[in-house]
Scaffold this active site. Structure first.
Site, PDB file in Angstrom:
ATOM      1  N   HIS A 123     -10.571  -4.792   3.866  1.00  0.00           N
ATOM      2  CA  HIS A 123      -9.134  -4.821   3.585  1.00  0.00           C
ATOM      3  C   HIS A 123      -8.764  -6.104   2.832  1.00  0.00           C
ATOM      4  CE1 HIS A 123      -4.791  -4.769   4.167  1.00  0.00           C
ATOM      5  NE2 HIS A 123      -4.905  -3.493   4.512  1.00  0.00           N
ATOM      6  N   SER A 171       4.744   0.270   4.996  1.00  0.00           N
ATOM      7  CA  SER A 171       4.891   0.159   3.536  1.00  0.00           C
ATOM      8  C   SER A 171       5.485   1.429   2.921  1.00  0.00           C
ATOM      9  CB  SER A 171       3.539  -0.183   2.898  1.00  0.00           C
ATOM     10  OG  SER A 171       2.512   0.612   3.432  1.00  0.00           O
ATOM     11  N   GLU A 176      -6.170  -7.937   2.843  1.00  0.00           N
ATOM     12  CA  GLU A 176      -5.567  -8.988   3.673  1.00  0.00           C
ATOM     13  C   GLU A 176      -6.655  -9.839   4.328  1.00  0.00           C
ATOM     14  OE1 GLU A 176      -3.477  -9.501   7.957  1.00  0.00           O
ATOM     15  OE2 GLU A 176      -2.764  -7.760   6.829  1.00  0.00           O
ATOM     16  N   HIS A 219       0.826  -1.208   0.000  1.00  0.00           N
ATOM     17  CA  HIS A 219       0.000   0.000   0.000  1.00  0.00           C
ATOM     18  C   HIS A 219       0.866   1.266   0.000  1.00  0.00           C
ATOM     19  CE1 HIS A 219      -4.024  -2.010   1.217  1.00  0.00           C
ATOM     20  NE2 HIS A 219      -3.884  -1.884  -0.080  1.00  0.00           N
TER      21      HIS A 219
END
Length: 282
Positions: free
Chosen positions: A122, A260, A124, A40
Protein backbone atom coordinates in the site's frame (compact mmCIF):
# COMPACT_ATOMS: atom_id res chain seq x y z
CA UNK A 1 -37.94 -2.47 0.93
CA UNK A 2 -36.30 -0.29 3.57
CA UNK A 3 -32.91 1.30 2.83
CA UNK A 4 -30.65 2.29 5.74
CA UNK A 5 -27.57 4.45 5.10
CA UNK A 6 -24.75 4.31 7.65
CA UNK A 7 -24.30 7.68 9.40
CA UNK A 8 -20.54 7.68 8.82
CA UNK A 9 -20.59 6.62 5.15
CA UNK A 10 -18.20 8.42 2.82
CA UNK A 11 -15.38 10.95 3.10
CA UNK A 12 -13.29 10.98 6.25
CA UNK A 13 -11.61 14.19 7.42
CA UNK A 14 -8.26 13.49 5.67
CA UNK A 15 -9.84 12.61 2.32
CA UNK A 16 -12.25 15.57 2.43
CA UNK A 17 -9.31 17.89 3.11
CA UNK A 18 -7.18 16.34 0.32
CA UNK A 19 -9.92 16.56 -2.33
CA UNK A 20 -10.74 20.16 -1.36
CA UNK A 21 -7.06 21.09 -1.70
CA UNK A 22 -6.82 19.29 -5.07
CA UNK A 23 -9.94 20.94 -6.54
CA UNK A 24 -8.80 24.38 -5.28
CA UNK A 25 -5.41 23.85 -6.96
CA UNK A 26 -7.19 22.70 -10.16
CA UNK A 27 -9.32 25.87 -10.18
CA UNK A 28 -6.18 28.03 -10.22
CA UNK A 29 -5.17 26.48 -13.56
CA UNK A 30 -1.60 26.09 -14.76
CA UNK A 31 0.40 22.86 -14.88
CA UNK A 32 -0.96 20.85 -11.96
CA UNK A 33 -0.36 17.19 -11.16
CA UNK A 34 -0.98 14.77 -8.31
CA UNK A 35 1.74 12.37 -7.22
CA UNK A 36 -0.20 9.12 -7.50
CA UNK A 37 -4.03 9.17 -7.34
CA UNK A 38 -5.09 11.87 -4.84
CA UNK A 39 -7.40 9.35 -3.10
CA UNK A 40 -8.43 5.78 -3.89
CA UNK A 41 -11.53 6.75 -5.86
CA UNK A 42 -11.18 6.30 -9.65
CA UNK A 43 -14.21 8.57 -10.14
CA UNK A 44 -12.65 11.51 -8.24
CA UNK A 45 -9.34 10.99 -10.08
CA UNK A 46 -11.27 11.11 -13.38
CA UNK A 47 -13.03 14.36 -12.36
CA UNK A 48 -9.68 15.97 -11.62
CA UNK A 49 -8.32 14.76 -14.97
CA UNK A 50 -11.26 16.43 -16.71
CA UNK A 51 -10.15 19.65 -14.95
CA UNK A 52 -6.62 19.18 -16.32
CA UNK A 53 -5.00 17.58 -13.25
CA UNK A 54 -3.17 14.38 -14.16
CA UNK A 55 -1.88 11.72 -11.77
CA UNK A 56 1.85 11.01 -12.18
CA UNK A 57 3.72 7.89 -11.04
CA UNK A 58 6.76 10.00 -10.16
CA UNK A 59 8.06 13.54 -10.72
CA UNK A 60 11.18 12.68 -12.71
CA UNK A 61 9.74 14.32 -15.85
CA UNK A 62 8.49 17.45 -14.06
CA UNK A 63 10.49 20.68 -14.23
CA UNK A 64 7.90 23.22 -13.16
CA UNK A 65 4.28 23.55 -12.07
CA UNK A 66 2.31 22.43 -9.03
CA UNK A 67 2.52 18.97 -7.50
CA UNK A 68 -0.20 17.80 -5.10
CA UNK A 69 0.89 15.21 -2.55
CA UNK A 70 -1.79 12.51 -2.24
CA UNK A 71 -3.73 11.86 0.98
CA UNK A 72 -1.72 8.66 1.62
CA UNK A 73 1.52 10.63 1.62
CA UNK A 74 4.64 9.86 -0.42
CA UNK A 75 8.17 8.60 0.21
CA UNK A 76 10.45 11.16 1.87
CA UNK A 77 12.82 11.06 -1.12
CA UNK A 78 10.06 12.13 -3.51
CA UNK A 79 9.18 15.10 -1.31
CA UNK A 80 12.86 16.10 -1.17
CA UNK A 81 13.06 15.88 -4.98
CA UNK A 82 10.02 18.17 -5.34
CA UNK A 83 11.68 20.72 -3.03
CA UNK A 84 14.97 20.45 -4.95
CA UNK A 85 13.16 21.08 -8.26
CA UNK A 86 11.47 24.13 -6.70
CA UNK A 87 8.02 22.86 -7.65
CA UNK A 88 5.02 24.42 -5.96
CA UNK A 89 3.98 21.80 -3.40
CA UNK A 90 0.42 21.34 -2.15
CA UNK A 91 0.81 18.80 0.65
CA UNK A 92 -2.54 17.04 1.04
CA UNK A 93 -1.10 14.20 3.16
CA UNK A 94 -3.65 13.19 5.79
CA UNK A 95 -2.50 14.58 9.19
CA UNK A 96 -2.92 11.10 10.73
CA UNK A 97 -0.58 9.61 8.11
CA UNK A 98 1.85 12.48 8.73
CA UNK A 99 1.85 11.56 12.43
CA UNK A 100 2.83 7.94 11.61
CA UNK A 101 5.65 9.19 9.34
CA UNK A 102 6.97 11.47 12.11
CA UNK A 103 6.88 8.67 14.72
CA UNK A 104 8.87 6.35 12.43
CA UNK A 105 11.45 9.07 11.80
CA UNK A 106 11.94 9.86 15.51
CA UNK A 107 11.92 6.19 16.62
CA UNK A 108 14.51 5.36 14.00
CA UNK A 109 16.72 8.28 15.03
CA UNK A 110 16.46 7.15 18.67
CA UNK A 111 17.87 3.72 17.77
CA UNK A 112 14.66 1.67 17.65
CA UNK A 113 14.05 -1.04 15.05
CA UNK A 114 10.66 -0.11 13.60
CA UNK A 115 7.73 -2.45 13.00
CA UNK A 116 4.96 -1.08 10.76
CA UNK A 117 1.64 -2.94 10.94
CA UNK A 118 0.04 -2.87 7.51
CA UNK A 119 0.02 -3.89 3.89
CA UNK A 120 3.54 -3.65 2.41
CA UNK A 121 2.14 -2.95 -1.08
CA UNK A 122 0.00 0.00 0.00
CA UNK A 123 1.34 3.48 -0.91
CA UNK A 124 0.65 4.79 2.59
CA UNK A 125 2.85 2.09 4.12
CA UNK A 126 5.58 2.55 1.50
CA UNK A 127 5.62 6.25 2.37
CA UNK A 128 5.72 5.62 6.15
CA UNK A 129 8.57 3.08 5.78
CA UNK A 130 10.69 5.60 3.85
CA UNK A 131 11.03 7.76 6.98
CA UNK A 132 13.05 5.06 8.79
CA UNK A 133 16.81 5.60 8.80
CA UNK A 134 17.52 2.23 10.45
CA UNK A 135 15.96 -1.23 10.35
CA UNK A 136 12.25 -1.39 9.48
CA UNK A 137 9.89 -4.34 9.10
CA UNK A 138 6.36 -4.42 7.67
CA UNK A 139 4.05 -7.10 9.09
CA UNK A 140 0.42 -7.78 8.22
CA UNK A 141 -0.53 -9.90 11.24
CA UNK A 142 0.49 -11.29 14.62
CA UNK A 143 1.60 -14.51 12.90
CA UNK A 144 3.98 -12.54 10.67
CA UNK A 145 5.28 -10.60 13.67
CA UNK A 146 6.00 -13.90 15.46
CA UNK A 147 8.62 -14.62 12.77
CA UNK A 148 10.55 -11.39 13.42
CA UNK A 149 14.10 -11.62 14.83
CA UNK A 150 14.97 -10.59 18.40
CA UNK A 151 15.60 -6.86 18.79
CA UNK A 152 16.86 -4.71 21.67
CA UNK A 153 14.45 -1.80 21.14
CA UNK A 154 11.24 -2.01 19.08
CA UNK A 155 9.02 0.85 17.94
CA UNK A 156 5.57 -0.02 16.57
CA UNK A 157 3.25 2.09 14.40
CA UNK A 158 0.29 1.09 12.23
CA UNK A 159 -1.13 1.94 8.83
CA UNK A 160 -4.03 4.30 9.62
CA UNK A 161 -6.68 1.91 8.21
CA UNK A 162 -5.62 -1.16 10.23
CA UNK A 163 -7.97 -2.72 12.78
CA UNK A 164 -7.16 -2.15 16.45
CA UNK A 165 -7.39 -5.93 16.94
CA UNK A 166 -4.59 -6.51 14.42
CA UNK A 167 -2.36 -3.89 16.05
CA UNK A 168 -2.87 -5.61 19.44
CA UNK A 169 -1.98 -9.03 17.96
CA UNK A 170 1.25 -7.65 16.49
CA UNK A 171 2.18 -5.91 19.76
CA UNK A 172 1.55 -9.18 21.67
CA UNK A 173 3.94 -11.00 19.31
CA UNK A 174 6.53 -8.20 19.64
CA UNK A 175 6.54 -8.56 23.44
CA UNK A 176 8.50 -11.80 23.00
CA UNK A 177 10.98 -10.14 20.63
CA UNK A 178 12.46 -7.19 22.50
CA UNK A 179 13.34 -5.82 25.90
CA UNK A 180 11.93 -2.37 25.27
CA UNK A 181 8.86 -1.65 23.17
CA UNK A 182 7.25 1.68 22.29
CA UNK A 183 3.86 1.59 20.61
CA UNK A 184 2.15 4.52 18.92
CA UNK A 185 -1.57 4.25 18.24
CA UNK A 186 -1.67 5.66 14.70
CA UNK A 187 -4.95 4.06 13.63
CA UNK A 188 -7.47 6.66 12.52
CA UNK A 189 -10.68 6.68 14.57
CA UNK A 190 -12.74 7.23 11.42
CA UNK A 191 -11.78 3.74 10.23
CA UNK A 192 -12.70 2.06 13.51
CA UNK A 193 -15.98 3.99 13.82
CA UNK A 194 -16.99 3.08 10.25
CA UNK A 195 -16.20 -0.59 10.84
CA UNK A 196 -18.16 -0.76 14.10
CA UNK A 197 -21.15 0.98 12.52
CA UNK A 198 -20.99 -1.27 9.43
CA UNK A 199 -20.92 -4.39 11.66
CA UNK A 200 -23.99 -3.22 13.55
CA UNK A 201 -25.84 -2.41 10.32
CA UNK A 202 -24.86 -5.67 8.58
CA UNK A 203 -26.30 -7.69 11.46
CA UNK A 204 -29.71 -5.97 11.09
CA UNK A 205 -30.29 -6.17 7.31
CA UNK A 206 -30.91 -8.81 4.62
CA UNK A 207 -28.41 -7.37 2.16
CA UNK A 208 -25.47 -4.98 2.42
CA UNK A 209 -24.04 -2.65 -0.24
CA UNK A 210 -20.52 -1.26 0.28
CA UNK A 211 -19.52 1.60 -2.06
CA UNK A 212 -15.92 2.52 -2.83
CA UNK A 213 -12.88 2.05 -5.05
CA UNK A 214 -11.68 -1.52 -5.53
CA UNK A 215 -8.20 -0.11 -4.82
CA UNK A 216 -9.32 1.38 -1.48
CA UNK A 217 -7.95 -0.54 1.53
CA UNK A 218 -10.52 0.78 3.99
CA UNK A 219 -13.45 0.00 1.64
CA UNK A 220 -12.20 -3.57 1.14
CA UNK A 221 -11.93 -3.94 4.92
CA UNK A 222 -15.50 -2.63 5.32
CA UNK A 223 -16.73 -5.22 2.81
CA UNK A 224 -14.88 -8.00 4.67
CA UNK A 225 -16.31 -6.94 8.04
CA UNK A 226 -19.84 -6.84 6.59
CA UNK A 227 -19.51 -10.19 4.79
CA UNK A 228 -18.67 -11.92 8.09
CA UNK A 229 -22.07 -10.89 9.46
CA UNK A 230 -24.09 -10.71 6.23
CA UNK A 231 -22.93 -13.05 3.40
CA UNK A 232 -25.13 -11.06 0.99
CA UNK A 233 -22.65 -8.17 0.93
CA UNK A 234 -21.73 -6.55 -2.39
CA UNK A 235 -18.78 -4.20 -2.95
CA UNK A 236 -19.40 -1.80 -5.85
CA UNK A 237 -17.74 1.33 -7.21
CA UNK A 238 -20.81 2.91 -8.82
CA UNK A 239 -24.59 2.68 -9.22
CA UNK A 240 -24.50 1.00 -12.66
CA UNK A 241 -23.04 -2.11 -11.02
CA UNK A 242 -26.13 -2.76 -8.88
CA UNK A 243 -27.91 -5.98 -9.84
CA UNK A 244 -31.70 -6.18 -9.25
CA UNK A 245 -31.32 -9.90 -8.43
CA UNK A 246 -29.39 -9.01 -5.28
CA UNK A 247 -32.58 -7.54 -3.79
CA UNK A 248 -34.90 -10.50 -4.34
CA UNK A 249 -36.64 -11.40 -1.08
CA UNK A 250 -34.92 -8.52 0.72
CA UNK A 251 -36.84 -6.47 3.30
CA UNK A 252 -33.99 -4.28 4.55
CA UNK A 253 -30.88 -3.04 2.72
CA UNK A 254 -27.87 -1.53 4.47
CA UNK A 255 -25.60 0.90 2.62
CA UNK A 256 -22.18 2.11 3.68
CA UNK A 257 -19.20 3.62 1.87
CA UNK A 258 -15.44 3.83 2.27
CA UNK A 259 -13.58 6.90 3.48
CA UNK A 260 -12.63 7.86 -0.09
CA UNK A 261 -16.14 7.63 -1.58
CA UNK A 262 -17.67 11.01 -2.56
CA UNK A 263 -21.23 11.91 -1.53
CA UNK A 264 -22.44 12.17 -5.15
CA UNK A 265 -21.55 8.51 -5.75
CA UNK A 266 -23.46 7.45 -2.62
CA UNK A 267 -26.49 9.50 -3.75
CA UNK A 268 -26.45 7.86 -7.19
CA UNK A 269 -26.41 4.39 -5.59
CA UNK A 270 -29.31 5.27 -3.27
CA UNK A 271 -31.33 6.58 -6.25
CA UNK A 272 -30.63 3.41 -8.23
CA UNK A 273 -31.70 1.16 -5.30
CA UNK A 274 -34.91 3.22 -5.05
CA UNK A 275 -35.50 2.70 -8.78
CA UNK A 276 -34.91 -1.07 -8.51
CA UNK A 277 -37.35 -1.16 -5.59
CA UNK A 278 -40.05 0.69 -7.60
CA UNK A 279 -39.61 -1.65 -10.58
CA UNK A 280 -39.83 -4.63 -8.22
CA UNK A 281 -43.16 -3.46 -6.82
CA UNK A 282 -44.81 -2.87 -10.20
Amino acid sequence: MKVILAKQAGFCFGVKRATQMAFEAADKGGKTYTLGPIIHSPQVVQKLEEMGVKALKDISGMDDGTIIIRSHGVASGELEEAVRKELEIVDATCPFVKKAQEHVESLSQAGYDVVVVGDADHPEVQGIVSYASGKVYVVGSGDEAAKLPKMAKIGVVAQTTQSFENLKNVVDACLTKGGEIRVFHTICDATAVRQEEAKELASQVDCMIVIGGYNSANTKRLAEVCTELQPRTYHIEMAQQLNPRWFEGVGKVGVTAGASTPKWLIDEVLEQIEKINKDKNH
